[in-house]
Design a protein around this motif. Structure first.
Motif, PDB file in Angstrom:
ATOM      1  N   PRO A  52      12.459 -13.473  -1.863  1.00 31.68           N
ATOM      2  CA  PRO A  52      11.735 -12.209  -2.012  1.00 31.68           C
ATOM      3  C   PRO A  52      12.669 -11.106  -2.515  1.00 31.68           C
ATOM      4  O   PRO A  52      13.821 -11.012  -2.080  1.00 31.68           O
ATOM      5  CB  PRO A  52      11.256 -11.905  -0.588  1.00 31.68           C
ATOM      6  N   GLY A  53      12.184 -10.292  -3.423  1.00 30.44           N
ATOM      7  CA  GLY A  53      12.984  -9.195  -3.962  1.00 30.44           C
ATOM      8  C   GLY A  53      12.088  -8.046  -4.366  1.00 30.44           C
ATOM      9  O   GLY A  53      10.929  -7.951  -3.959  1.00 30.44           O
ATOM     10  N   GLY A  54      12.621  -7.134  -5.180  1.00 29.61           N
ATOM     11  CA  GLY A  54      11.846  -5.989  -5.649  1.00 29.61           C
ATOM     12  C   GLY A  54      12.245  -4.698  -4.956  1.00 29.61           C
ATOM     13  O   GLY A  54      13.071  -4.675  -4.037  1.00 29.61           O
ATOM     14  N   GLU A  55      11.614  -3.609  -5.385  1.00 24.38           N
ATOM     15  CA  GLU A  55      11.979  -2.291  -4.879  1.00 24.38           C
ATOM     16  C   GLU A  55      11.694  -2.123  -3.390  1.00 24.38           C
ATOM     17  O   GLU A  55      12.265  -1.248  -2.737  1.00 24.38           O
ATOM     18  CB  GLU A  55      11.240  -1.204  -5.656  1.00 24.38           C
ATOM     19  N   VAL A  56      10.830  -2.945  -2.842  1.00 24.68           N
ATOM     20  CA  VAL A  56      10.496  -2.821  -1.429  1.00 24.68           C
ATOM     21  C   VAL A  56      11.713  -3.089  -0.537  1.00 24.68           C
ATOM     22  O   VAL A  56      11.745  -2.682   0.622  1.00 24.68           O
ATOM     23  CB  VAL A  56       9.339  -3.780  -1.074  1.00 24.68           C
ATOM     24  N   LEU A  57      12.714  -3.775  -1.085  1.00 23.63           N
ATOM     25  CA  LEU A  57      13.907  -4.076  -0.291  1.00 23.63           C
ATOM     26  C   LEU A  57      14.945  -2.969  -0.348  1.00 23.63           C
ATOM     27  O   LEU A  57      15.991  -3.079   0.297  1.00 23.63           O
ATOM     28  CB  LEU A  57      14.546  -5.394  -0.775  1.00 23.63           C
ATOM     29  N   ASN A  58      14.669  -1.911  -1.107  1.00 26.82           N
ATOM     30  CA  ASN A  58      15.609  -0.791  -1.154  1.00 26.82           C
ATOM     31  C   ASN A  58      15.633  -0.087   0.196  1.00 26.82           C
ATOM     32  O   ASN A  58      14.627   0.432   0.654  1.00 26.82           O
ATOM     33  CB  ASN A  58      15.206   0.211  -2.240  1.00 26.82           C
ATOM     34  N   THR A  59      16.784  -0.092   0.838  1.00 26.36           N
ATOM     35  CA  THR A  59      16.908   0.510   2.168  1.00 26.36           C
ATOM     36  C   THR A  59      18.098   1.458   2.195  1.00 26.36           C
ATOM     37  O   THR A  59      18.956   1.441   1.305  1.00 26.36           O
ATOM     38  CB  THR A  59      17.105  -0.565   3.251  1.00 26.36           C
ATOM     39  N   GLU A  60      18.157   2.269   3.235  1.00 24.25           N
ATOM     40  CA  GLU A  60      19.259   3.208   3.408  1.00 24.25           C
ATOM     41  C   GLU A  60      20.518   2.451   3.810  1.00 24.25           C
ATOM     42  O   GLU A  60      20.483   1.584   4.683  1.00 24.25           O
ATOM     43  CB  GLU A  60      18.901   4.226   4.493  1.00 24.25           C
ATOM     44  N   ALA A  77       0.827  -1.207   0.000  1.00 18.81           N
ATOM     45  CA  ALA A  77       0.000   0.000   0.000  1.00 18.81           C
ATOM     46  C   ALA A  77       0.862   1.258   0.000  1.00 18.81           C
ATOM     47  O   ALA A  77       0.529   2.248  -0.653  1.00 18.81           O
ATOM     48  CB  ALA A  77      -0.920   0.002   1.226  1.00 18.81           C
ATOM     49  N   ALA A  78       1.986   1.231   0.722  1.00 25.00           N
ATOM     50  CA  ALA A  78       2.846   2.408   0.848  1.00 25.00           C
ATOM     51  C   ALA A  78       3.985   2.337  -0.155  1.00 25.00           C
ATOM     52  O   ALA A  78       4.310   1.269  -0.690  1.00 25.00           O
ATOM     53  CB  ALA A  78       3.396   2.499   2.271  1.00 25.00           C
ATOM     54  N   GLY A  79       4.609   3.489  -0.405  1.00 23.24           N
ATOM     55  CA  GLY A  79       5.778   3.534  -1.264  1.00 23.24           C
ATOM     56  C   GLY A  79       6.966   2.871  -0.609  1.00 23.24           C
ATOM     57  O   GLY A  79       6.976   2.602   0.597  1.00 23.24           O
ATOM     58  N   ALA A  80       8.001   2.623  -1.410  1.00 19.06           N
ATOM     59  CA  ALA A  80       9.164   1.898  -0.895  1.00 19.06           C
ATOM     60  C   ALA A  80       9.808   2.608   0.293  1.00 19.06           C
ATOM     61  O   ALA A  80      10.296   1.958   1.227  1.00 19.06           O
ATOM     62  CB  ALA A  80      10.185   1.716  -2.013  1.00 19.06           C
ATOM     63  N   ASP A  81       9.796   3.939   0.282  1.00 21.08           N
ATOM     64  CA  ASP A  81      10.430   4.685   1.361  1.00 21.08           C
ATOM     65  C   ASP A  81       9.573   4.753   2.616  1.00 21.08           C
ATOM     66  O   ASP A  81      10.046   5.179   3.665  1.00 21.08           O
ATOM     67  CB  ASP A  81      10.750   6.106   0.884  1.00 21.08           C
ATOM     68  N   GLU A  82       8.298   4.361   2.499  1.00 25.44           N
ATOM     69  CA  GLU A  82       7.390   4.435   3.644  1.00 25.44           C
ATOM     70  C   GLU A  82       7.096   3.061   4.243  1.00 25.44           C
ATOM     71  O   GLU A  82       6.407   2.967   5.252  1.00 25.44           O
ATOM     72  CB  GLU A  82       6.076   5.093   3.208  1.00 25.44           C
ATOM     73  N   VAL A  83       7.588   2.005   3.613  1.00 25.52           N
ATOM     74  CA  VAL A  83       7.423   0.661   4.167  1.00 25.52           C
ATOM     75  C   VAL A  83       8.249   0.558   5.439  1.00 25.52           C
ATOM     76  O   VAL A  83       9.435   0.911   5.457  1.00 25.52           O
ATOM     77  CB  VAL A  83       7.861  -0.408   3.148  1.00 25.52           C
ATOM     78  N   THR A  84       7.656   0.089   6.509  1.00 30.66           N
ATOM     79  CA  THR A  84       8.352   0.025   7.792  1.00 30.66           C
ATOM     80  C   THR A  84       9.339  -1.134   7.826  1.00 30.66           C
ATOM     81  O   THR A  84       9.260  -2.073   7.022  1.00 30.66           O
ATOM     82  CB  THR A  84       7.349  -0.133   8.943  1.00 30.66           C
ATOM     83  N   ASP A  85      10.268  -1.058   8.782  1.00 32.93           N
ATOM     84  CA  ASP A  85      11.242  -2.141   8.932  1.00 32.93           C
ATOM     85  C   ASP A  85      10.550  -3.448   9.300  1.00 32.93           C
ATOM     86  O   ASP A  85      10.976  -4.533   8.869  1.00 32.93           O
ATOM     87  CB  ASP A  85      12.266  -1.768  10.003  1.00 32.93           C
ATOM     88  N   GLU A  86       9.484  -3.364  10.102  1.00 31.71           N
ATOM     89  CA  GLU A  86       8.753  -4.572  10.484  1.00 31.71           C
ATOM     90  C   GLU A  86       8.082  -5.217   9.276  1.00 31.71           C
ATOM     91  O   GLU A  86       8.112  -6.441   9.108  1.00 31.71           O
ATOM     92  CB  GLU A  86       7.700  -4.242  11.553  1.00 31.71           C
TER      93      GLU A  86
END
Length: 734
Positions: free
Chosen positions: A161-169, A131-140
């Motif tokens: 599992p992969g995809g843009e959701v795994l993009n982290t700082e 539902a949220a963008g990649a930058d708003e997905v929580t660590d949990e």
């Protein structure tokens, strides 16, 4: 400026407790603000005005349900054909249902319904929509997504599992602390005093803390890319330590010359502090100048780094004098403290005795004599060597990072490799064609034409059936290339598709996707690079003309800077793109350089190169103006500055080099390029080629037309007017 800084330095020392308290309050206040106001960093690179970005904006508007982050779960059965059996299908459907019920997920697509199953019946792809963008997905939420499929794995299946959701700082940790530790060792060796080294490092760390806290406090209202804080930390640490080193070194020399502590600090800030302010201003101007490229994420990166550099300068000329007031003569090694009387080391004391005779037997003087003696061979060997290092530069390729270059063993890399293994590399960087008409009929008429043209384009593996927006005016077609996202053939495919569909009537046809966005970003940066390079080189010539009152010295400095940039690009391309010696930097997979690295590198190296140029050549000019021959002035400048410049360069190399140990390939390449660039500029260009050229030019190096000399304002980096003022005020201050 020198007189103003002289007063500022003395005032900071005399009110050292107040100054220290003010900076402590600022640090704590900004730290609390950062903790409460900090916002998420962005992992995507937007490029307003480009075709790919217009397509992305249109998709977000017309397909709101798909505007959140996406994930792709790659599944591999223990044996081929198992996905064709009911038992295998049950495993995948159970995994799909599990993914659909994860926190933050709005749905997961059954691969059997959309045909996302490999021909051999062993691989499947489960598309997951958040539902949220990649930058708003929580660590949990991200952690729960990474653990999906545990039951399937227990049965021998491979789930990635992969995809843009795994993009982290990128995480900053112990590896960068290693660079700081090396810098501290360099300071201890340079100063011969643990107190002076520790105080210098403490001053720099306070500046970095203030700068980073302020940056994170602003992140709640300003969108920062994930690399912006890392770049700001890199530069803040490096210049913070170097600027403190320059001023502390001059303070120590002033103590040895017999000056009391307050006068020693005042003169150190008035002279070396002037060079620090000038050097910091050049770095800030170069970084802020990135705004001319008109790329939002690059502008933010430049301004963020410029902010930390500004804080480093302010801390160096205010807090450092206060800290020097606390340690007094303990800034000197024990054996040298005996040469400084108690009166000279005490604040408010009168001037002590005469300065000791100057020792000209050090390495800096010996090196300068050798370089000036063999100046022609030195220049030729230096130019030839840098030219050879620059040979790979024309082969440089630029792109945005993808999962194919992620560290081996990371979830993103495992998913990418599994998708490539089962479906081909093109599935890891699928393209999207957006067809938008004024009416549903216009869109429906254009879609078959677009599909046919795209299918006939070379290197296209498949074109997915169109998905229509609720109003029917926008259609989305998925395009799968035969090659990976950063492959040259895929780049050619993007251009071919755009050319093929350019003549479609009645609808706008836009191409987007990771590869398309990367191409658009790279093209815009490539177009802006010559303009920015001209701006930086022109600025360097103008600024150095003001400082050195010369025409040839600025031109020589600018040409040396260009040599540094070319050689640095060549080495970085050879290692990170061509893979030569990649194991030494922990690089798993060579590939194109990040799109913004060249222009960012130019901006940063420009400021650092001018830093060393000013520190070395200003002493040469000072001695020449006071009667030394051009040859002797060159030797004196190198002899006095070599030790400090060597220490400063080693510190910067250590700090930048510490970031090479990060797993993130973008940060790794930035740290490597900056460390190599500083090493080349400091040791090859400024400390070898520059004195050789200055010796070759002789007194002609300092020629400036009279009309131009009268027109240029007097910057007075070395504080000549300050010395004249002090000599007039008190003849004992000599």
């Amino acid at each position: 400026m020198a007189t103003l800084l002289y007063r500022l330095g003395r005032g900071s020392l005399r009110r050292r407790r107040l100054v220290a308290v003010i900076w402590l309050v600022v640090l704590v206040g900004l730290g609390l603000a950062a903790a409460t106001l900090r916002g998420p960093t962005a992992s995507n690179f937007t490029m307003p005005g480009t075709e790919s970005q217009r397509a992305q904006d249109l998709l977000a508007e017309q397909f709101p349900a798909a505007s959140g982050a996406t994930g792709t779960i790659a599944v591999k059965a223990p044996e081929a054909g198992q996905l064709g059996a009911p038992a295998g299908q049950a495993v995948v459907r159970e995994l799909t249902q599990e993914a659909a019920t994860l926190p933050g997920v709005v749905g997961a697509v059954d691969p059997f319904q959309v045909g996302a199953v490999s021909p051999d019946g062993r691989y499947a792809l489960v598309q997951v929509q958040f539902a949220a963008g990649a930058d708003e997905v929580t660590d949990e939420q991200r952690a729960a997504y990474e653990k999906v499929g545990a039951r399937a794995e227990a049965q021998g299946w491979q789930v990635a599992p992969g995809g843009e959701v795994l993009n982290t700082e990128p995480e900053v940790g112990s590896t960068e602390a290693l660079g700081v530790a090396v810098a501290l060792v360099v300071l201890v060796v340079t100063f011969g005093s643990l107190v002076a080294a520790g105080m210098t490092m403490l001053n720099a760390l306070i500046g970095v803390g203030v700068g980073m806290a302020g940056l994170f406090a602003l992140s709640g209202v300003v969108e920062l890319t994930s690399t912006a804080p890392i770049l700001a930390l890199m530069l803040g640490l490096a210049v913070g330590i170097d600027y403190s080193l320059f001023i502390t070194s001059r303070y120590r020399q002033n103590l040895l010359d017999g000056l009391p502590a307050d006068e020693a600090v005042g003169r150190a800030v008035g002279t070396a502090g002037s060079a620090v302010v000038f050097a910091g201003a050049t770095v800030v101007i170069a970084l802020a100048g990135l705004a001319v490229v008109d790329i939002p994420f690059l502008t933010v990166m430049g301004l963020a780094a410029a902010g930390t550099v500004t804080v480093a300068v302010l801390v160096a000329v205010t807090l450092l004098p206060a800290l020097l007031g606390f340690i007094g003569a303990r800034a000197l090694p024990r054996k040298l403290r005996r040469t400084v009387t108690d009166r000279a080391a005490t604040v408010d004391a009168p001037v002590a005795g005469a300065a000791p005779a100057e020792d000209r037997s050090g390495f800096g003087f010996r090196w300068a004599r050798a370089v000036t003696r063999f100046r022609l061979p030195v220049i030729l060997v230096g130019l030839l060597g840098l030219g050879l290092l620059a040979l790979p530069t024309p082969d440089m390729r630029l792109a945005l990072p993808d999962a194919g270059t992620a560290p081996v063993g990371s979830p993103a890399r495992e998913s990418n490799d599994l998708i490539s293994e089962g479906f081909g590399p093109g599935f890891t960087g699928r393209l999207a064609v957006v067809v938008a008409g004024d009416t549903p009929q216009a869109t429906a008429s254009a879609v078959p034409q677009v599909t046919a043209l795209v299918q006939r384009t070379e290197n296209v593996l498949a074109v997915a059936p169109p998905q229509l927006s609720p109003d029917g005016k926008t259609a989305l077609l998925g395009v799968v290339p035969k090659t990976g996202p950063t492959d040259e053939a895929t780049e050619t495919l993007v251009n071919d598709v755009r050319e093929a569909v350019g003549g479609i009537q009645g609808a706008d046809v836009l191409l987007t996707g990771v590869t398309a966005i990367g191409i658009d970003v790279s093209e815009k940066l490539s177009d802006a690079l010559p303009v920015y390079l001209l701006l930086v080189v022109g600025l360097s010539v103008l600024l150095l003309m003001l400082v050195f009152r010369s025409l040839l010295v600025p031109v020589k400095a600018a040409l040396g800077f260009l040599l540094t940039v070319a050689a640095t690009f060549g080495i970085t391309v050879a290692v990170f793109q061509q893979g030569n010696l990649a194991d030494l930097v922990g690089l798993d997979t060579p590939g194109p350089l990040i799109s913004f690295l060249p222009i960012l590198l130019i901006g940063i190296l420009f400021g650092l190169a001018m830093d060393y140029e000013v520190f070395l050549v200003s002493r040469m000019r000072e001695d020449f103006v006071h009667g030394d021959t051009a040859q002797q002035a060159t030797i004196n400048g190198m002899g006095h500055g070599a030790r400090v410049v060597t220490a400063a360069a080693l510190i910067m190399i250590s700090v930048f080099g510490g970031f090479v140990f990060l797993d993130d390939p973008v940060i790794k390449s930035m740290g490597f390029a900056l460390a190599v660039g500083v090493a080349i500029d400091a040791f090859v260009v400024r400390m070898t080629i520059v004195p050789a050229v200055m010796s070759l030019l002789g007194k002609r190096a300092w020629w400036l037309p009279r009309w131009l000399d009268r027109a240029l304002p007097n910057v007075d980096i070395e504080g000549e007017s300050l010395r004249a003022h002090l000599d007039e005020k008190s003849p004992t201050h000599v």
